[in-house]
Write an enzyme that holds these catalytic residues in place. Sequence first.
Site, PDB file in Angstrom:
ATOM      1  CB  ALA A  61      -4.500  96.608   0.140  1.00  0.00           C
ATOM      2  CB  SER A  62      -3.022  99.971  -3.647  1.00  0.00           C
ATOM      3  OG  SER A  62      -2.447 100.984  -4.428  1.00  0.00           O
ATOM      4  CB  THR A  63       1.891 101.830  -1.202  1.00  0.00           C
ATOM      5  OG1 THR A  63       2.264 101.076  -2.352  1.00  0.00           O
ATOM      6  CG2 THR A  63       2.117 100.985   0.029  1.00  0.00           C
ATOM      7  CB  SER A  76      -4.482 103.377  -4.032  1.00  0.00           C
ATOM      8  OG  SER A  76      -4.614 102.460  -5.094  1.00  0.00           O
TER       9      SER A  76
END
EC number: 5.99.1.4
Lengths: 202, 202
Positions: free
Chosen positions: A16-18, A20
Amino acid sequence: MKEEKQLTLSFWFEFASTYSYLSAGRIESVCKKENIRIEWKPFLLGPIFKDQGMSDSPFNLFPAKGKYMWKDLERRTKKYGLPFSKPDIFPQNGLKAARITIANLDQNWIQSFILETFKAEFYSKLDISDRSVLSDILRSLNQDPENILNISESEENKNKLRSNTDEARSLEIFGAPSFIANGELFWGDDRLEDAIEFLKTK
Amino acid sequence: MKEEKQLTLSFWFEFASTYSYLSAGRIESVCKKENIRIEWKPFLLGPIFKDQGMSDSPFNLFPAKGKYMWKDLERRTKKYGLPFSKPDIFPQNGLKAARITIANLDQNWIQSFILETFKAEFYSKLDISDRSVLSDILRSLNQDPENILNISESEENKNKLRSNTDEARSLEIFGAPSFIANGELFWGDDRLEDAIEFLKTK
């Protein structure tokens, strides 16, 4: 004969992490140059944010910060040569993608799966919680989606992901991406180089 | 004769902010190399955090993040050659220091005052909300503390600081340090180089 131990960097990421996505998109080339092995560690940030009393992404909870983040991500993806288009849904549920990843860490196609999933989310504007989106990615990598999705949803595999998230907690990880280099925590894509430097000089 | 306009970077900082210390400690040498003028913009983060529903520093509200921040700051100050020792009080009230700064932006000793105040806070473990701490710094710079403190507390000067904080809000600044380069916002010490790059290529 003297044996030289290859250095290992643990890469903790959440689908979900940008930020990442930024690290997933460049960690292989950065680590290859330094002959560093990557330990891929998918985990879920949701339960960890919940521990901190947050029910949503901080980028949604704090709109000014969120607005800036998208601008920053646009600049950074450009800098790293990664494709980017702001998704309609954020944050997305990365549970299925994380389960597929953790069940197939020993497969030679898994790094492509990880990157293609991030691109589906942050460039192609697809919803990665959707089985058919993940199936299409698996198929493009010449894998059998049905079989892989079923195995990834076994109780044993679900527990593997739970225990990764528990391990993240015990390492005091509070965000993604995070890197563990010689037991020391580095947080954020901006610290990838520092983590590698730390690994090399210890 | 062709006149070349000197590039200007606006540096928005808050005396309570750990990462503002990092930028204050290195921005002069970084900008001097590039022949960039620095516009020093002290402001208060407290009212802006309050707008976001936060009553304390996020580093206190989220303990895991706070613990990591101190470790990160230790590593970063070392990297930049800045002295560091974790303060007993955090965050500190930087109101008086910000008022002194804004009243004396045209003075040639003000950059030393800014840096010495950050060092008092993040190295000498002093409380910068204490008049006597600020007086000692001013005296060390051959200034008259009594006079400067009194002027800094005039209604006119208080309003100058309020209007800086309002301007920060209108620029959608949500944290410190922040940089404005050609009207574009860059947040965090890690983005100082990107802000300069953006300034130069526009």
